[in-house]
Design a protein around this motif. Structure first.
Motif, PDB file in Angstrom:
ATOM      1  N   LYS A 150      -5.513 -10.949   2.961  1.00  0.00           N
ATOM      2  CA  LYS A 150      -5.626 -10.288   1.755  1.00  0.00           C
ATOM      3  C   LYS A 150      -4.972 -11.014   0.648  1.00  0.00           C
ATOM      4  CE  LYS A 150      -7.693  -6.698   3.975  1.00  0.00           C
ATOM      5  NZ  LYS A 150      -8.924  -6.113   3.170  1.00  0.00           N
ATOM      6  N   ILE A 157      -4.839 -10.250  -2.959  1.00  0.00           N
ATOM      7  CA  ILE A 157      -4.253  -9.473  -3.873  1.00  0.00           C
ATOM      8  C   ILE A 157      -3.117  -8.528  -3.303  1.00  0.00           C
ATOM      9  CG2 ILE A 157      -4.866  -7.245  -5.356  1.00  0.00           C
ATOM     10  CD1 ILE A 157      -7.786  -8.209  -4.901  1.00  0.00           C
ATOM     11  N   ARG A 158      -3.243  -8.371  -1.718  1.00  0.00           N
ATOM     12  CA  ARG A 158      -2.562  -7.444  -1.353  1.00  0.00           C
ATOM     13  C   ARG A 158      -1.086  -7.871  -1.363  1.00  0.00           C
ATOM     14  NH1 ARG A 158      -3.467  -5.763   4.085  1.00  0.00           N
ATOM     15  NH2 ARG A 158      -4.838  -4.045   2.995  1.00  0.00           N
ATOM     16  N   LEU A 213       0.738  -8.201  -5.170  1.00  0.00           N
ATOM     17  CA  LEU A 213       0.831  -6.921  -5.129  1.00  0.00           C
ATOM     18  C   LEU A 213       2.354  -6.451  -4.126  1.00  0.00           C
ATOM     19  CD1 LEU A 213      -1.850  -4.950  -5.942  1.00  0.00           C
ATOM     20  CD2 LEU A 213      -0.709  -5.175  -7.442  1.00  0.00           C
ATOM     21  N   THR A 214       2.344  -6.363  -3.315  1.00  0.00           N
ATOM     22  CA  THR A 214       3.847  -6.691  -2.469  1.00  0.00           C
ATOM     23  C   THR A 214       4.679  -7.383  -2.879  1.00  0.00           C
ATOM     24  OG1 THR A 214       1.701  -6.572  -0.884  1.00  0.00           O
ATOM     25  CG2 THR A 214       4.500  -5.909   0.109  1.00  0.00           C
ATOM     26  N   GLY A 235       4.613  -9.011  -5.877  1.00  0.00           N
ATOM     27  CA  GLY A 235       5.356  -8.579  -7.273  1.00  0.00           C
ATOM     28  C   GLY A 235       6.453  -7.744  -7.131  1.00  0.00           C
ATOM     29  N   SER A 236       5.529  -6.131  -6.036  1.00  0.00           N
ATOM     30  CA  SER A 236       6.605  -5.364  -5.852  1.00  0.00           C
ATOM     31  C   SER A 236       8.291  -5.485  -6.252  1.00  0.00           C
ATOM     32  CB  SER A 236       6.234  -3.649  -5.416  1.00  0.00           C
ATOM     33  OG  SER A 236       5.195  -4.290  -4.317  1.00  0.00           O
ATOM     34  N   VAL A 253      10.026  -7.373  -9.024  1.00  0.00           N
ATOM     35  CA  VAL A 253      10.424  -5.931  -9.569  1.00  0.00           C
ATOM     36  C   VAL A 253      11.738  -4.929  -9.414  1.00  0.00           C
ATOM     37  CG1 VAL A 253       9.723  -4.641 -10.828  1.00  0.00           C
ATOM     38  CG2 VAL A 253       8.610  -6.022 -10.494  1.00  0.00           C
ATOM     39  N   VAL A 282       6.935   1.493  -0.208  1.00  0.00           N
ATOM     40  CA  VAL A 282       5.636   0.618  -0.851  1.00  0.00           C
ATOM     41  C   VAL A 282       5.713  -1.220   0.877  1.00  0.00           C
ATOM     42  CG1 VAL A 282       5.354  -1.454  -2.175  1.00  0.00           C
ATOM     43  CG2 VAL A 282       6.026   0.788  -2.849  1.00  0.00           C
ATOM     44  N   ASN A 294       4.415   0.298   4.193  1.00  0.00           N
ATOM     45  CA  ASN A 294       3.571   1.471   4.008  1.00  0.00           C
ATOM     46  C   ASN A 294       2.431  -0.001   4.077  1.00  0.00           C
ATOM     47  OD1 ASN A 294       1.390   2.922   3.406  1.00  0.00           O
ATOM     48  ND2 ASN A 294       0.848   2.228   1.449  1.00  0.00           N
ATOM     49  N   THR A 295       2.521  -1.118   3.133  1.00  0.00           N
ATOM     50  CA  THR A 295       1.954  -2.395   3.354  1.00  0.00           C
ATOM     51  C   THR A 295       1.893  -2.726   4.336  1.00  0.00           C
ATOM     52  OG1 THR A 295       2.951  -2.674   1.402  1.00  0.00           O
ATOM     53  CG2 THR A 295       1.399  -4.761   1.717  1.00  0.00           C
ATOM     54  N   ILE A 328      -0.034  -1.077   7.022  1.00  0.00           N
ATOM     55  CA  ILE A 328      -1.920  -0.549   6.241  1.00  0.00           C
ATOM     56  C   ILE A 328      -2.152  -2.101   6.948  1.00  0.00           C
ATOM     57  CG2 ILE A 328      -4.055  -0.989   4.999  1.00  0.00           C
ATOM     58  CD1 ILE A 328      -1.797   0.542   3.148  1.00  0.00           C
ATOM     59  N   GLU A 380      -5.114  -2.617  10.302  1.00  0.00           N
ATOM     60  CA  GLU A 380      -5.972  -3.432  10.580  1.00  0.00           C
ATOM     61  C   GLU A 380      -6.665  -4.454  10.969  1.00  0.00           C
ATOM     62  OE1 GLU A 380      -6.941  -2.882   5.740  1.00  0.00           O
ATOM     63  OE2 GLU A 380      -6.013  -4.953   6.089  1.00  0.00           O
ATOM     64  N   SER A 391      -0.405   6.055   2.776  1.00  0.00           N
ATOM     65  CA  SER A 391      -0.032   5.414   2.306  1.00  0.00           C
ATOM     66  C   SER A 391      -0.168   6.560   0.763  1.00  0.00           C
ATOM     67  CB  SER A 391      -1.862   4.831   1.872  1.00  0.00           C
ATOM     68  OG  SER A 391      -1.977   4.058   3.306  1.00  0.00           O
ATOM     69  N   VAL A 447       3.324   7.666   0.245  1.00  0.00           N
ATOM     70  CA  VAL A 447       3.721   5.961  -0.309  1.00  0.00           C
ATOM     71  C   VAL A 447       3.732   5.971  -2.239  1.00  0.00           C
ATOM     72  CG1 VAL A 447       4.286   4.338  -0.997  1.00  0.00           C
ATOM     73  CG2 VAL A 447       4.245   4.904   1.841  1.00  0.00           C
ATOM     74  N   ILE A 501      10.609  -1.801 -16.621  1.00  0.00           N
ATOM     75  CA  ILE A 501      10.323  -2.005 -15.042  1.00  0.00           C
ATOM     76  C   ILE A 501      10.166  -1.331 -14.197  1.00  0.00           C
ATOM     77  CG2 ILE A 501      11.935  -4.069 -14.206  1.00  0.00           C
ATOM     78  CD1 ILE A 501      13.409  -4.177 -15.962  1.00  0.00           C
ATOM     79  N   VAL A 524       6.254  -1.062 -13.201  1.00  0.00           N
ATOM     80  CA  VAL A 524       5.280  -1.913 -12.819  1.00  0.00           C
ATOM     81  C   VAL A 524       5.977  -1.684 -12.227  1.00  0.00           C
ATOM     82  CG1 VAL A 524       5.056  -4.369 -12.952  1.00  0.00           C
ATOM     83  CG2 VAL A 524       5.997  -3.737 -15.256  1.00  0.00           C
ATOM     84  N   GLY A 525       6.768  -2.125 -11.023  1.00  0.00           N
ATOM     85  CA  GLY A 525       6.443  -1.874  -9.493  1.00  0.00           C
ATOM     86  C   GLY A 525       6.080  -0.739  -9.040  1.00  0.00           C
ATOM     87  N   PHE A 548       2.127  -1.081  -9.324  1.00  0.00           N
ATOM     88  CA  PHE A 548       1.810  -2.309  -7.520  1.00  0.00           C
ATOM     89  C   PHE A 548       2.015  -1.612  -6.582  1.00  0.00           C
ATOM     90  CE2 PHE A 548       4.054  -6.424 -10.072  1.00  0.00           C
ATOM     91  CZ  PHE A 548       2.770  -6.679 -10.746  1.00  0.00           C
ATOM     92  N   GLY A 549       2.542  -0.897  -6.892  1.00  0.00           N
ATOM     93  CA  GLY A 549       2.526   0.759  -5.480  1.00  0.00           C
ATOM     94  C   GLY A 549       1.520   1.064  -5.569  1.00  0.00           C
ATOM     95  N   ASN A 597      -2.151  -1.707  -4.652  1.00  0.00           N
ATOM     96  CA  ASN A 597      -2.043  -1.554  -3.586  1.00  0.00           C
ATOM     97  C   ASN A 597      -2.509  -0.066  -2.848  1.00  0.00           C
ATOM     98  OD1 ASN A 597      -1.425  -3.795  -1.834  1.00  0.00           O
ATOM     99  ND2 ASN A 597       1.068  -3.877  -1.825  1.00  0.00           N
ATOM    100  N   TYR A 644      -6.280  -1.107  -3.541  1.00  0.00           N
ATOM    101  CA  TYR A 644      -7.186  -1.156  -3.138  1.00  0.00           C
ATOM    102  C   TYR A 644      -7.232  -1.120  -1.733  1.00  0.00           C
ATOM    103  CZ  TYR A 644      -7.627  -4.544  -6.630  1.00  0.00           C
ATOM    104  OH  TYR A 644      -8.253  -5.355  -8.373  1.00  0.00           O
ATOM    105  N   GLU A 668     -10.934  -0.389   2.807  1.00  0.00           N
ATOM    106  CA  GLU A 668     -10.762   0.805   3.921  1.00  0.00           C
ATOM    107  C   GLU A 668     -12.288   1.722   4.172  1.00  0.00           C
ATOM    108  OE1 GLU A 668      -8.014   3.186   5.217  1.00  0.00           O
ATOM    109  OE2 GLU A 668      -6.254   1.493   5.451  1.00  0.00           O
TER     110      GLU A 668
END
Lengths: 382, 423
Positions: A14, A16-17, A20-21, A23-24, A27, A271, A274-275, A278, A282, B52, B55, B299, B302-303, B306-307, B310, B313, B318
């Protein structure tokens, strides 16, 4: 690593995921570095203080002066190696917004007491020969775009009013990146000549070096005893105690920054945790197949943990790299409001360790879940 | 010229982005009315994916909490200093002084000021207090280390000039005696300044004879005493003061006073409303806190986005079959987008409210910092206002829209037939 292809294939499933992860993570680590730098900046003075230096101020109040005549009495106290004196000028350059500290220095002894603030020899010679000369810190030069030879007017209200003119004769640099490079120095002789009669012969504070660090406390006591019951009683502290005291007066800045850092840390943990959860959910069926064809419970845990660790490391490096690139610009933007911001290796290492810790914790829970999963139940859903 | 065009271009882009975000929030909030996907669908799906959701909610709550806390700090600092000025008072200092510390007004000038028009009088004469300030170290109760306290020498009639300050305990100091009147924050913050205590400084012994309450202003962090004695112990000339504060007959009389003092050739002074003086003193610190707080919150935002992205998405991926089924039974892609936006806003709204609630307890908490202008310590409180909370929630909704709009569009654009084939 014979399983590295499997781990990377899972990572990129994935995209995009993954982005993003990462990215967090980036950050959060960037913020971590930024907060660390700000905390350092507030605690600055205490970090760079020389252990063998003492500061002598007027016991009554830091804004009250001490006579210049006390200098020789202090020098006579055994253990004192060298001494210099400063005054706070408190002038304004064009506008009050352009605040920076201006010190009246004693050119004869300045460099013995503060050897870490370096001025090129020829510039120093010009300064000593020029009554209206000034030496300025490298950061200050950058802030106002000054150059050697510029004439700078500084307004004063403390000392008789009016505008004093200075020639910039030299620029000093600190040996340590944390040294304060925002000061403006000028000559005691010029100051003494221009101030009103009632403040002549009075200095703001003395800074002295002791012959050995072990002498610091006894020498401080001896100085205060020398002037006890005189009209100008003194308070002598090590430079680090003096600076630490000053820092404490800013209030609970460290505590605030720690609190914010904790909030960020837990948010980040949530965050990524959780990712990962998931991602494992899956893939329940796939992990069950792996176990069914003979992979041990531990290797399944290893797959999940490795995945989150890879994300943590890459994200962490991205964030710290961003910090290395961006903090000089942020420092410029905040110029003059805070002492210069410097990113230290300690902050970077601590940040990387934090990232690893978050990676392990966030992989552990879903990993253990996958480890204990019963193959039969999981496969029933395929 | 060119930088101006680029700047203008960016401002325009920002404005367009802000408008789009606002539009998204409005549309998302109106979804239950203009869309036809039932709202209960969103609530159920949130319940189905509660981990989720929690979170995402906590991520946004943390960001909003930090944002509100930092702004309330700046707010409280400013409020403390602004409260220190009264519109009915004016401050007279030597021309060009940026703070009281730098002033210097001779006794002769004070007498000229006393006779100026626009100054209120009572039976004892004009309501004028000529003051000196000293910075004296006292140990903090919390750490035991010294902090600088502003000690203000005032005239005995000061309470009739600063009418908001009241004696809370004890009495006023007697002129000519070594007696102190201590502000209510100072008495709590520093050791040895409690009612009835005796303290030594500058070679004299002082007795605390009263505690005053100046209504949460910066005077609450000060210690007051007789100005003549303070000049004496600080070894300053006895006929020079640092500032003069006058009580006006009415706030409107300010201009009259100012004109008369500035026009007087025997005087070289600046006259300002007390409230302007203190507002100006607060700007350096307020700007610093606001800039730092804004950077940190940006800052973090932004984080948090993203959360949220996620979460949304993974919700979309799902729910691929569900969405395809909805489309197949006739809901338009527009309605699907609206429904997803609504869900994202719901999550972020919950996060915003939670964040605001979490920081509410810090309201009124006092902390100390150094006032750069006077080198002395100042106690002030976090101050959370309703508009600050509103800003926090709005901030959360903006993060929600940013995190929800792309997943929503993606959900709506998946070809129905293909998604159903996965069934």
């Amino acid at each position: 690593m014979k399983y590295s292809r499997l781990i990377f294939a899972n990572l990129f499933r994935k995209k995009i995921r993954l982005l993003l992860t990462l990215g967090s993570f980036a950050v959060a680590l960037f913020l971590f570095a930024f907060l660390g730098v700000i905390r350092d900046s507030f605690a600055r003075g205490a970090d760079v203080a020389g252990a063998d230096r003492l500061v002598v101020i007027n016991r009554t109040s830091i804004i009250n002066p001490i006579p210049l005549a006390d200098r020789d009495k202090i020098l006579r106290i055994p253990g004192v190696a060298s001494i210099t004196h400063d005054n706070w000028f408190g002038g304004t350059y064009i506008d009050e917004k352009n605040f920076f500290p201006q010190f009246v220095i004693d050119p004869e002894n300045q460099r013995q007491v503060f050897p870490e603030l370096i001025v090129p020899e020829d510039q120093w010679k010009n300064f000593v020969a020029d009554r209206q000369g000034a030496i300025v810190g490298a950061d200050l030069v950058k802030r106002f775009g000054w150059k050697i030879g510029d004439r700078v007017p500084i307004k004063t209200t403390l000392y008789g009013g009016g505008s004093w003119e200075f020639n910039i004769d030299g620029i000093y640099h600190g040996k340590n990146p944390k040294d304060d490079q925002t000061q403006f120095w000028f000559q005691w002789d010029y100051f003494e000549e221009k101030v009103p009669e009632r403040v002549k012969g009075q200095v703001g504070w003395y800074t002295l070096r002791v012959k050995s660090v072990d002498d610091a406390v006894p020498v401080a006591k001896a100085i205060d005893a020398e002037f006890a019951n005189s009209p100008f009683e003194t308070r002598t502290q090590t430079e680090s105690a003096f600076a630490a005291n000053w820092v404490k007066q800013f209030g609970n800045i460290s505590f605030l920054i720690l609190a914010i850092g904790t909030v960020v840390f837990f948010t980040l943990l949530l965050v990524t945790g959780n990712t990962m959860a998931i991602a494992v959910r899956e893939r329940t069926a796939e992990l069950a197949v792996l176990k069914a064809i003979g992979f041990s419970d531990l290797s399944v845990l290893f797959f999940v943990l490795a995945e989150s660790l890879v994300i943590a490391i890459i994200g962490g490096f991205m964030g710290l790299g961003l910090a290395i690139l961006a903090i000089p610009y942020l420092a410029d933007a905040l110029n003059g409001r805070l002492p210069a911001l410097v990113l230290t290796p300690e902050v970077l290492v601590l940040g990387l360790l934090t990232a690893l810790l978050v990676g392990v914790i966030s992989g552990l829970l879903p990993g253990i879940g996958a480890m204990h999963m019963r193959v039969v139940n999981a496969l029933r859903r395929v | 010229m060119v930088p101006k065009i680029i700047g203008g271009f960016f401002v325009t882009l920002l404005a367009i982005a802000a408008l789009l975000i606002l539009l998204g929030i409005v549309l998302g909030l109106l979804a239950p009315f203009i869309g036809n996907v039932p709202v209960s669908y969103n609530f159920r799906s949130i319940r189905a994916r509660w981990t989720s959701t929690i979170v995402a909610v906590l991520g946004i709550a943390g960001t909003v909490g930090v944002f509100v806390a930092m702004l309330s700090l700046a707010n409280g600092f400013k409020a403390t200093l602004v409260a220190s000025g009264s519109p009915g008072n004016a401050l007279v200092m030597r021309a060009g002084s940026s703070s009281e510390m730098m002033g210097g007004i001779t006794l002769d000038s004070v007498k000229l000021v006393q006779d100026a028009p626009g100054i209120a009088r009572d039976v004892e004469g004009p309501l004028v207090t000529q003051e000196v300030v000293g910075v004296i170290p006292f140990p903090l109760i919390t750490t035991g280390t010294d902090a600088n306290v502003q000690v203000r020498g005032v005239s005995p009639n000061v309470l009739r000039i600063r009418t908001f300050a009241k004696i809370a305990q004890g009495r006023m100091f007697q002129p000519g005696l070594y007696e102190l009147l201590v502000g209510k924050n100072a008495t709590k913050t520093y050791a040895g300044l409690k009612f009835g205590d005796t303290v030594n400084f500058s070679g004299s012994t002082w007795k605390v004879v009263g505690i005053f309450d100046a209504g949460g202003s910066s005077f609450d962090s000060e210690v007051w005493c007789d100005s003549k004695l303070l000049n004496e112990v600080l070894k300053r000339p006895d006929n020079i003061f640092q500032s003069v504060t006058v009580h006006l007959t009415s706030p409107a009389a300010f201009q009259q006073l100012k004109d008369s003092l500035v026009a007087n050739p025997q005087l070289n002074v600046d006259v300002m409303r007390e409230i302007d003086y203190y507002a100006k003193q607060s700007t350096a610190m307020t700007t610093l806190i606001t800039v730092l707080g804004g950077l940190v919150a940006a800052i973090m935002a932004v984080g948090a986005v993203f959360g949220a992205l996620n979460t949304m998405y993974s919700a979309v991926s799902e729910r691929g079959r569900e969405i395809a089924t909805m489309r197949a039974v006739g809901f338009s892609s527009w309605n699907v987008i609206l429904s997803f936006l609504f869900e994202a806003l719901l999550i972020s709204f919950a996060g915003g409210i939670l964040g605001c609630l979490a920081v509410l307890p810090i309201n009124g908490l006092t902390t100390n910092t150094m006032n750069f202008q006077t080198f002395s310590n100042l106690a002030f409180a976090f101050k959370i206002t309703f508009s600050l909370l509103l800003m926090g929630v709005l901030f959360a909704l903006v993060m929600g829209i940013l995190g929800g709009v792309f997943p929503a569009i993606r959900a709506a654009r998946r070809p129905v037939a293909q998604a159903l084939r996965d069934l």
